[in-house]
Design a protein around this motif. Structure first.
Motif, PDB file in Angstrom:
ATOM      1  N   SER A 701       0.864  -1.180   0.000  1.00 14.20           N
ATOM      2  CA  SER A 701       0.000   0.000   0.000  1.00 14.20           C
ATOM      3  C   SER A 701       0.898   1.227   0.000  1.00 14.20           C
ATOM      4  N   ILE A 703       1.385   5.493   0.133  1.00 14.62           N
ATOM      5  CA  ILE A 703       0.878   6.817   0.499  1.00 14.62           C
ATOM      6  C   ILE A 703       1.818   7.843  -0.115  1.00 14.62           C
ATOM      7  N   TRP A 713      -3.757   7.824  -1.338  1.00 19.04           N
ATOM      8  CA  TRP A 713      -3.599   6.458  -0.847  1.00 19.04           C
ATOM      9  C   TRP A 713      -3.840   5.484  -1.993  1.00 19.04           C
ATOM     10  N   GLU A 719      -8.825   4.900  -0.259  1.00 21.36           N
ATOM     11  CA  GLU A 719      -9.157   6.293   0.032  1.00 21.36           C
ATOM     12  C   GLU A 719     -10.608   6.434   0.493  1.00 21.36           C
TER      13      GLU A 719
END
Length: 719
Positions: A701, A703, A713, A719
């Protein structure tokens, strides 16, 4: 010839049970002492490994024709495969689309003909790397980097580096999962350089973050680098006379045919398409070009730069670091030179030029030869080309050797009924013979007068004729085999003896059956000794290489095909070998940001310093230096801080953006992630965000943050 000469048992001689006049003669010198190459550090180790290469050549040529031995033509094969890769790459452009969004699909859906050319492009590139590496190692252990050969060595290293880099960039253009790893590793190194406004690694975090312009730039360099390689290869052979830049017809057919069959039978496959949010585990890898991925996946950018620069400098500096001292170079006596140009034609390294004589000095011709010491390696081949003995060879003057042989023959014939003269190359199988420099006697060959020489090309045919006229029973010339150390010396000598090249042996003046020319490399000492002694007993034995029977040739061609199959299998295996990416955890959190710290003013001179100066020296408006403060990043996962760090601004004056890419391993499952960003001008956090994220196995993941877009995100479902 006297057939009752003293026999020496080689085994007893080696063990010391039988000796030959060791009390009366000093056998401390060896034939190899006459080598023109300067001594190098670690020579004993290099010589041992060089011997292995010669043994490989002997083994191969026992079963296949010499003109199809790939290991003695490694440089020419590398150039040939490079040309094949170049041509097939241009043909491949009919199908390939240089776009990050279409590159993979254009190759995945390619036609059978296009797939053949793609496979040919890949396998020929792999073969080029295989043979150029083999050639580099062979030249290194043969110590062919000293003296005038430094240019060939340095340009060879540069060409090798360019070839690897071009192949490394080429794998970007496929844009599969291996290309993803290549791009990330490259960005890791480039981020260490202050040339980008923000970390290049940010471009490879998500599928939609890769800039198409950057992809096209990689494609452009991939097409441009072969031009630089061509220049490097031209310089590599620029000092060679009659250089074989590419292979001759039989070997070219073998190379092109084997690559074509391999491309048709086992087409080069594709890995899975690049997915930035997936963590790769295993994939097929082309180790010829992508072996550095092992390091880029495990080391930081600074360590990668250190290894790269230190390694490159170490290899390039070999000609100066390893060589101990230089040998004296030959010179031309212009008064004796008749301007015939034969030495100019025979020099293997283009070290001789013909210069015009002055108008009042043309009695001996319009030109005279001149040797460039920066190109000369002191092989002595020019000495064997010179009829008027106009080349002064400091370590072995030709006129001195003629008088020396005359004297030795006179002394020996007073003691013995017959004696033979042997001129033995210092790099041949006779290199380890022990000789008495004062008498020419040889411990291992008692029936010979042995004169060590730098190369058989040093021997002028008149020296052979003179020895026979002075009473020698026969003359033996022993040179290198397969891949002579000084390139053309062995070939010129054979042509001179057979009457095919000037200065030729005058067969009407001497009995050619008493002249023997042998070629043995340094690994076949016993074979050389056996034949040298056999020639003393049997003068009718033919002196030059004899043609093989048609059945023997056919067997060797069959074995040659088998060797081609083995090399093709080797190329295919290392082109598609498995590779495991180092994985710390099941999933990964990646946080990346670019953010400017707030400006900080600092006076060039402090106020106290201003007050200490006289009034006329005080600056009324001291210039201010604009800097930015450091940026702070903190990452909390499930309420615990897992990362906190300050980042300096970029730019030479610390006035640019701060940025970073941080990788945090996590276990798969749901986690609450909080991100805080601020600068060091205050304790408050300027930007924060928090989400509950479900981390999947083998996925990451991401960011991303910048002030214009805020926190983003990935995957978008988070998100």
């Amino acid at each position: 010839m006297n057939t009752e000469k003293q026999e020496i048992n080689l085994v007893e001689l080696a063990s010391g049970k039988q000796e030959v006049n060791t009390d009366e003669n000093d056998f401390s010198s060896q034939v190899k002492d006459q080598r023109p190459d300067p001594p190098v550090r670690g020579e004993s180790v290099l010589r041992v490994i060089d011997r292995w290469f010669h043994q490989l050549d002997r083994l191969v040529e026992r079963y296949i024709p010499q003109n199809l031995n790939p290991f003695t033509q490694s440089g020419a094969i590398a150039n040939t495969t490079f040309i094949i890769a170049l041509v097939s790459g241009f043909v491949l452009l009919f199908w390939y689309k240089p776009s990050v969004h279409q590159a993979y699909s254009s190759l995945d859906q390619i036609s059978p003909l296009g797939d053949f050319f793609r496979s040919l492009h890949r396998y020929s590139s792999d073969a080029c790397m295989l043979f150029i590496m083999f050639h580099a190692f062979k030249m290194f252990f043969a110590r062919r980097f000293s003296g005038a050969r430094w240019l060939a060595w340095v340009t060879g290293i540069v060409a090798l580096a360019l070839l690897w880099f071009d192949g490394w960039l080429g794998y970007w253009l496929v844009w599969d999962e291996a290309a993803n790893q290549v791009a990330v590793g490259t960005a890791k190194m480039l981020d260490q350089l202050p040339i980008f406004a923000e970390p290049l690694s940010r471009s490879f975090l998500t599928d939609d973050s890769f800039d198409s312009l950057l992809f096209f730039l990689v494609f452009f360099f991939h097409m441009l680098i072969p031009l630089a390689m061509g220049i490097a290869l031209w310089l590599h052979v620029s000092r060679l006379n009659k250089a074989h830049f590419i292979t001759k017809k039989p070997m070219t057919i073998a190379v092109l045919g084997s690559l074509g069959v391999l491309s048709a039978a086992l087409p080069a496959g594709l890995a899975k398409p690049a997915k930035m949010l997936e963590i790769q585990q295993t994939m097929p890898l082309d180790y010829f070009y992508m072996l550095p991925m092992y390091f880029t996946d495990r080391l930081e950018g600074g360590a990668l730069w250190a290894i790269t620069l230190i390694g490159f400098i170490a290899f390039v500096s070999v000609p100066w670091v390893l060589v101990k001292k230089r040998r004296p170079k030959p010179q031309v006596d212009a008064d004796r030179c008749n301007g015939c140009e034969q030495c100019y034609k025979d020099c293997p390294f283009n070290a001789i030029t013909m210069l015009p004589r002055a108008e009042d000095d043309k009695k001996r011709g319009d030109f005279y030869a001149s040797i460039d010491p920066s190109k000369c390696i002191a092989c002595g081949i020019c000495v064997g080309s010179c009829d008027p003995v106009g080349i002064e060879f400091p370590r072995l003057p030709a006129m001195d050797v003629r008088r020396e042989i005359d004297s030795w023959l006179h002394e020996r014939l007073e003691e013995e009924s017959s004696v033979d003269v042997a001129y033995i190359c210092s790099n041949s199988a006779g290199a380890d013979l022990h000789i008495d420099e004062a008498t020419g006697r040889c411990k291992e060959l008692p029936g010979y007068i042995v004169r060590s020489i730098p190369c058989v090309g040093w021997v002028h045919p008149l020296m052979i004729e003179r020895a026979l006229r002075k009473g020698a029973e026969g003359v033996l010339i022993v040179g290198c085999q397969s891949e002579p150390d000084y390139r053309l010396g062995a070939m010129w000598t054979e042509e001179r003896i057979s009457g095919g090249r000037h200065p030729e042996l005058r067969n009407e003046k001497v009995d050619s059956s008493r002249i023997h020319y042998l070629q043995y490399d340094r690994t076949d000492y016993d074979g050389f000794i056996k034949e040298a002694r056999e020639l003393q007993r049997n003068t009718s034995k033919f002196t030059l290489k004899q043609d093989e029977s048609s059945s023997t040739k056919m067997k060797k061609y069959i074995m040659g095909a088998f060797l081609v199959l083995m090399l093709s299998s080797l190329t295919y295996f290392f082109s598609n070998a498995p590779y495991s990416v180092p994985i710390q955890n099941d999933s990964e959190l990646v946080v990346s940001f670019t953010m400017p710290g707030r400006p900080v003013d600092s006076s060039v001179k402090k106020e106290s310093e201003q007050q200490n100066l006289q009034s006329h020296m005080q600056s009324r408006n001291a210039p201010a230096k604009r800097e930015r403060s450091d940026v702070r990043l903190r990452i909390d996962v499930d309420g615990e801080t897992v990362h906190e760090q300050k980042y300096e601004p970029s730019g030479l004056y610390n006035d640019g953006m701060s940025g970073a890419v941080e990788y945090i391993p996590l276990k798969a499952g749901a986690h609450t992630v909080e991100v805080y960003l601020g600068d060091t001008t205050s304790e408050e956090w300027l930007y924060t965000d928090q989400k509950k994220v479900v981390f999947k196995d083998n996925h990451r993941s991401v960011i991303k943050f910048n002030r214009a877009d805020g926190f983003q995100w990935y995957p978008k479902s988070q998100e």
